[in-house]
Design a protein around this motif. Structure first.
Motif, PDB file in Angstrom:
ATOM      1  N   GLU A  90      -5.720  18.648  -3.372  1.00 29.58           N
ATOM      2  CA  GLU A  90      -5.607  17.184  -3.453  1.00 29.58           C
ATOM      3  C   GLU A  90      -6.884  16.583  -4.027  1.00 29.58           C
ATOM      4  O   GLU A  90      -6.840  15.662  -4.841  1.00 29.58           O
ATOM      5  CB  GLU A  90      -5.359  16.596  -2.062  1.00 29.58           C
ATOM      6  N   TYR A 100       0.516  13.608  -4.272  1.00 29.43           N
ATOM      7  CA  TYR A 100       1.837  13.453  -3.645  1.00 29.43           C
ATOM      8  C   TYR A 100       1.784  12.265  -2.703  1.00 29.43           C
ATOM      9  O   TYR A 100       0.918  12.183  -1.826  1.00 29.43           O
ATOM     10  CB  TYR A 100       2.222  14.723  -2.873  1.00 29.43           C
ATOM     11  N   SER A 145       5.585  13.327  -1.410  1.00 31.21           N
ATOM     12  CA  SER A 145       4.853  14.089  -0.396  1.00 31.21           C
ATOM     13  C   SER A 145       5.811  14.912   0.455  1.00 31.21           C
ATOM     14  O   SER A 145       5.561  16.081   0.743  1.00 31.21           O
ATOM     15  CB  SER A 145       4.059  13.121   0.494  1.00 31.21           C
ATOM     16  N   GLU A 152       8.816  15.859  -0.453  1.00 28.69           N
ATOM     17  CA  GLU A 152       9.372  16.864  -1.369  1.00 28.69           C
ATOM     18  C   GLU A 152       8.439  18.076  -1.465  1.00 28.69           C
ATOM     19  O   GLU A 152       8.878  19.231  -1.428  1.00 28.69           O
ATOM     20  CB  GLU A 152       9.547  16.216  -2.743  1.00 28.69           C
ATOM     21  N   ARG A 153       7.141  17.795  -1.545  1.00 24.98           N
ATOM     22  CA  ARG A 153       6.156  18.863  -1.643  1.00 24.98           C
ATOM     23  C   ARG A 153       6.119  19.699  -0.366  1.00 24.98           C
ATOM     24  O   ARG A 153       6.100  20.938  -0.404  1.00 24.98           O
ATOM     25  CB  ARG A 153       4.767  18.266  -1.910  1.00 24.98           C
ATOM     26  N   GLN A 154       6.112  19.042   0.791  1.00 23.25           N
ATOM     27  CA  GLN A 154       6.062  19.751   2.059  1.00 23.25           C
ATOM     28  C   GLN A 154       7.305  20.616   2.270  1.00 23.25           C
ATOM     29  O   GLN A 154       7.226  21.736   2.776  1.00 23.25           O
ATOM     30  CB  GLN A 154       5.902  18.759   3.219  1.00 23.25           C
ATOM     31  N   LYS A 171       9.083  21.970  -0.065  1.00 25.91           N
ATOM     32  CA  LYS A 171       8.943  23.098  -0.990  1.00 25.91           C
ATOM     33  C   LYS A 171       8.012  24.165  -0.403  1.00 25.91           C
ATOM     34  O   LYS A 171       8.307  25.363  -0.432  1.00 25.91           O
ATOM     35  CB  LYS A 171       8.378  22.559  -2.309  1.00 25.91           C
ATOM     36  N   GLU A 228      -0.765  27.490  -2.191  1.00 28.34           N
ATOM     37  CA  GLU A 228      -0.200  26.396  -2.997  1.00 28.34           C
ATOM     38  C   GLU A 228       0.071  26.888  -4.419  1.00 28.34           C
ATOM     39  O   GLU A 228       1.102  26.556  -5.020  1.00 28.34           O
ATOM     40  CB  GLU A 228      -1.157  25.198  -3.015  1.00 28.34           C
ATOM     41  N   ASP A 261       3.861  27.337  -6.250  1.00 25.96           N
ATOM     42  CA  ASP A 261       4.261  26.799  -7.554  1.00 25.96           C
ATOM     43  C   ASP A 261       4.642  27.923  -8.515  1.00 25.96           C
ATOM     44  O   ASP A 261       5.603  27.802  -9.280  1.00 25.96           O
ATOM     45  CB  ASP A 261       3.127  25.954  -8.145  1.00 25.96           C
ATOM     46  N   ASN A 301      16.149  18.854  -4.453  1.00 24.45           N
ATOM     47  CA  ASN A 301      15.175  18.323  -3.497  1.00 24.45           C
ATOM     48  C   ASN A 301      15.834  17.976  -2.168  1.00 24.45           C
ATOM     49  O   ASN A 301      15.280  18.257  -1.092  1.00 24.45           O
ATOM     50  CB  ASN A 301      14.479  17.083  -4.065  1.00 24.45           C
TER      51      ASN A 301
END
Length: 818
Positions: free
Chosen positions: A476, A488, A493, A495-497, A499, A580, A584, A637
């Motif tokens: 970040e 995010y 945010s 969506e990221r968590q 994932k 992380e 990705d 998502n």
């Protein structure tokens, strides 16, 4: 002479007025002189926007120019290619902030403050005016921070010089879960009886049957809550003198080589005669309120900066709850600031820093994560860590035995029974503290924490010592330095968590598959001797990628590599940092594999496929095609959001084995090309059975998923405008081509974004991972070692010989392959 440090910084959280920045400064000297000063500062917050196009950027700036609320405020613009990020500096006033357009990332003000350079845990220098003001006051208000110079972080020697407390509490009269339920039920019925007793006679007569029923229930509950204890007799757990209270607070107060030991105890009958026990001064109190007040007075007097403990979040939160029950403000470090948990996820709970909380439970998980391997009778409990570090310690009583002993201390039938119970309770309560301090000394974690603080300047030492997940913020921070905003925010945010949660669940099986890919085969079931355990350091094999992004990681790696324990602990931080990146990488590679699957399904070579993609674009229109791509993205998502929240049984329903896909879906018109996305179809098919176990929020997500499913199908059906021919002359529906194009788009855009964020290509990282596993297999084979099995990140091999590709953990007499 001494120095000042800043050990607390946080904005107020008032709803109806401007929020000030609260800071705490502590003075540390070689003498016994201690001082705390709480400072309120009128500090603006800097609020960035998400990425916005340049047209919108101009529109916002233009609207601010003619708005009385914003025209006098500082606005900055940072251009990133075709996009801008605007930042506005405004008062931290909820009413004012809510007037900002929704493109602004409101909230996260403490994080933004730190990312902007207001780093915690630093030494400070005051000008002469403030030096005098700080000396004369314990609480002051400032217009700004001029006159305060923020300096370096504390080094290892300075951290060792700070006053500290080692803390451990006991609540021996704890209640079992069913006892808590029965006690609560009894309490509620007694309240109803109290109301009944105040009713007029006629109304009492009308409710007589309910009253009699309540009386029977109360008697039944009290019978259940009455236990027989040898040497005590019948104990009525519902009586006030058997409440679950903080009865013991054990402390070691220290600074440098000096230390004092104290044990705070509730002794209602004044039966504890000894003044000292095993080096601990005994301080007695009549009740919990007096005990908490006495302990809090000592905290304020001694002003420790560091708090050591083993799972001390429990101890400190229990002290806070007990204080609140007794109408006391529990503010151990900063005046009128109560300790609170700033991260809670099941057992994983972190304290927000007011003191520097260094917890041997969580630090042992960083330095010795393999102690969680229960098959070897190791654990991260206090006794488990102590035994691993060759400290002679075992718990003298179990949790259940402790409760019985405390009952004997309080209401034992004879003086002899009570006297022995007092001795047993003191022995138990004092025992944990010396062991905790010895664990602190043996782990010797401060050198690594100092290095990690240089890498994570925006994090508190408490955050860094609590979990290696503190490394997540470095990504970040990298984004913030480059772009001026958070990567995010809002829905992105979540969506990221989602994932990351899905990747975390799959990562273990992915690494097991990679061992199989590298030709490692699990040995036959049985018991094997002459075993070595090694850690499989994926993050070490791929470290060059991390060093390219954050060179400070390479510096810490090189500084720790000659200290085996410290370097292994650093690898755990590096592992969290790489998660992380691996997440990705995994999702881009997955999109690439699905794209390759669609190519094979369509039987089109690259030229033919590109030609057909162009036909699709021309006939359907790029704008409409983007709508399909966007709709599919939201569909995925929503699916991930729901999937991440499901228990294993429900996950199995929507992620079945491959053979069941054929019968369940292909027969009912399921598009065969979408085999790799069968889970989204299965969620649709089983939506109502899944809904039963969803929270209200995820039930709404399921509704959105179903609505978007219809939208996506509608877009897809509207594109069915013809058939295309592959190289073998087979006709292919344009729906299939669009689905292939969606994954071509996801893979190609994902690859570009990955390289843009991390500076390393998907292929480059893939090559490093592959070579790491291949090198490990080659070395084990060359050295005639026998691979047996793996448990998570650890492999077990039979035979003698070191490995350069893996980290040696320990020798084992035997290992059972199950």
């Amino acid at each position: 002479m001494g120095f000042w440090i800043n050990n607390f910084a946080e904005f107020e959280r008032k709803q109806k007025r401007k929020n000030r920045l609260i800071l705490n400064f502590s003075y540390i000297s070689n003498s016994s002189e201690r001082k705390n000063v709480k400072v309120f500062v009128e500090q603006n917050v800097k609020v960035p926007t998400k990425f916005i196009n340049q047209y919108l950027s101009k529109e916002i700036l233009s609207s601010f120019a003619g708005n009385n609320n914003f025209e006098d405020l500082t606005i900055q613009k940072k251009s990133r290619g075709k996009f801008d990020v605007l930042s506005i500096e405004v008062p931290n006033d909820r009413a004012f902030l809510n007037k900002l357009p929704n493109y602004f990332q409101i909230g996260n003000y403490d994080k933004l403050l730190r990312f902007g350079g207001a780093y915690p845990d630093r030494k400070i220098i005051l000008n002469s005016k403030l030096e005098k003001l700080f000396g004369e006051n314990s609480e002051i208000e400032l217009k700004d921070l001029s006159g305060i110079s923020f300096g370096d972080f504390l080094n290892e020697k300075e951290l060792n010089s700070l006053p500290y407390i080692v803390l451990d509490i006991e609540k021996p009269l704890w209640k079992k879960d069913f006892e808590k339920r029965e006690l609560k039920w009894r309490e509620n019925i007694l309240k109803a009886e109290k109301k009944y007793s105040k009713l007029p006679g006629a109304e009492q007569e009308a409710q007589k049957k309910k009253h009699e029923q309540r009386q029977r229930i109360i008697k039944n509950l009290e019978d259940k809550l009455t236990i027989e204890v040898e040497g005590v007799g019948k104990v009525k757990l519902y009586e006030e003198n058997f409440n679950s209270e903080v009865s013991y607070v054990g402390t070691i107060w220290g600074k440098g080589k000096k230390k004092k030991k104290e044990m705070y105890i509730i002794d209602p009958k004044d039966e504890i005669i000894c003044k000292r026990y095993n080096g601990f001064k005994i301080l007695k109190f009549k009740n919990e309120k007096e005990l908490i007040s006495g302990f809090l007075d000592s905290l304020h007097k001694r002003n420790p900066i560091i708090s050591y403990g083993h799972n001390q979040v429990y101890d400190i939160t229990q002290l806070r709850f007990a204080s609140e029950d007794n109408k006391i403000i529990y503010d151990p470090a900063v005046k009128e600031i109560k300790p609170r948990r700033d991260f809670v996820r099941s057992f994983l709970q972190r304290l927000r820093e007011d003191m520097i909380y260094l917890d041997t439970l969580w630090l042992s998980k960083i330095f010795y994560p393999y102690l969680s391997q229960k098959r070897f009778d190791t654990s991260h409990k206090l006794a488990g860590v102590a035994q691993f570090l060759d400290i002679d310690f075992t718990k003298s009583q179990t949790h259940e035995e402790l409760r019985i002993t405390e009952l004997k201390r309080l209401v034992g039938e004879t003086k002899e029974i009570r006297k022995k119970a007092i001795d047993d309770m003191l022995f138990y309560s004092c025992g944990d503290l010396d062991v905790t301090q010895e664990i602190v000394n043996r782990i010797n974690f401060l050198p690594l924490l100092v290095k990690m603080k240089e890498i994570l300047p925006f994090s508190t030492l408490s955050e860094i010592a609590f979990s290696t997940n503190s490394m997540n913020k470095l990504h970040e921070f990298n984004h913030f330095k480059k772009n001026g905003n958070l990567p995010y925010y809002g829905y992105a945010s979540k969506e990221r968590q989602d994932k990351l949660q899905i990747f975390k669940k799959r990562f273990v099986s992915i690494k097991k598959e990679l061992l199989g890919w590298a030709k490692f085969k699990k040995a036959d079931k049985g018991e094997y001797e002459n075993i070595q355990e090694f850690y499989l350091p994926l993050e070490d094999w791929t470290k060059d990628a991390a060093f390219k992004i954050n060179p400070e990681l390479e510096k810490a790696y090189n500084e720790t590599k000659n200290n085996k324990n410290e370097n292994f602990a650093f690898l755990q931080y590096l592992k969290s940092y790489m998660k992380e990146i691996f997440a990705d990488y995994y999702f881009v590679r997955r999109d690439e594999k699905i794209y390759q699957f669609t190519k094979n399904f369509l039987k089109l070579d690259n030229n033919a496929l590109n030609e057909n993609f162009n036909k699709i674009k021309n006939s359907f229109g790029e704008e409409n095609l983007n709508k399909v791509i966007g709709s599919f993205r939201y569909l995925k998502n929503h699916f991930r959001s729901i999937y991440a929240s499901l228990e294993g049984k429900d996950r199995a329903i929507i992620r079945p084995v491959q053979t069941s896909i054929q019968g369940n879906l292909f027969e009912s018109g399921f598009p065969k090309i979408m085999e790799k996305d069968s889970d989204i179809f299965l969620l649709k098919e089983n939506s109502e059975s899944i809904r039963k176990n969803l929270s209200p929020a995820n039930a709404r997500n399921l509704n959105s998923f179903l609505e978007n499913f219809e939208t996506f199908e509608g877009y897809l059906n509207s594109s069915a405008n013809g058939l295309f021919t592959n190289k073998e002359g087979d006709e292919t529906n344009s729906k299939d081509l669009i689905y292939s194009y969606i994954y071509f788009n996801r893979f190609s855009s994902g690859s570009k974004k990955f390289f843009g964020v991390y500076g390393v290509s998907i292929d480059e990282l893939n090559d490093k991972i592959s070579k790491g596993y291949e090198s490990l297999f080659e070395e084990i084979t060359r050295k005639n070692l026998k691979f047996l099995d793996n448990i998570g990140d650890y492999i077990f091999v039979q035979g003698k010989g070191e490995l350069n590709s893996a980290v040696k953990i320990r020798d084992l007499e035997k290992f059972v392959v199950e």
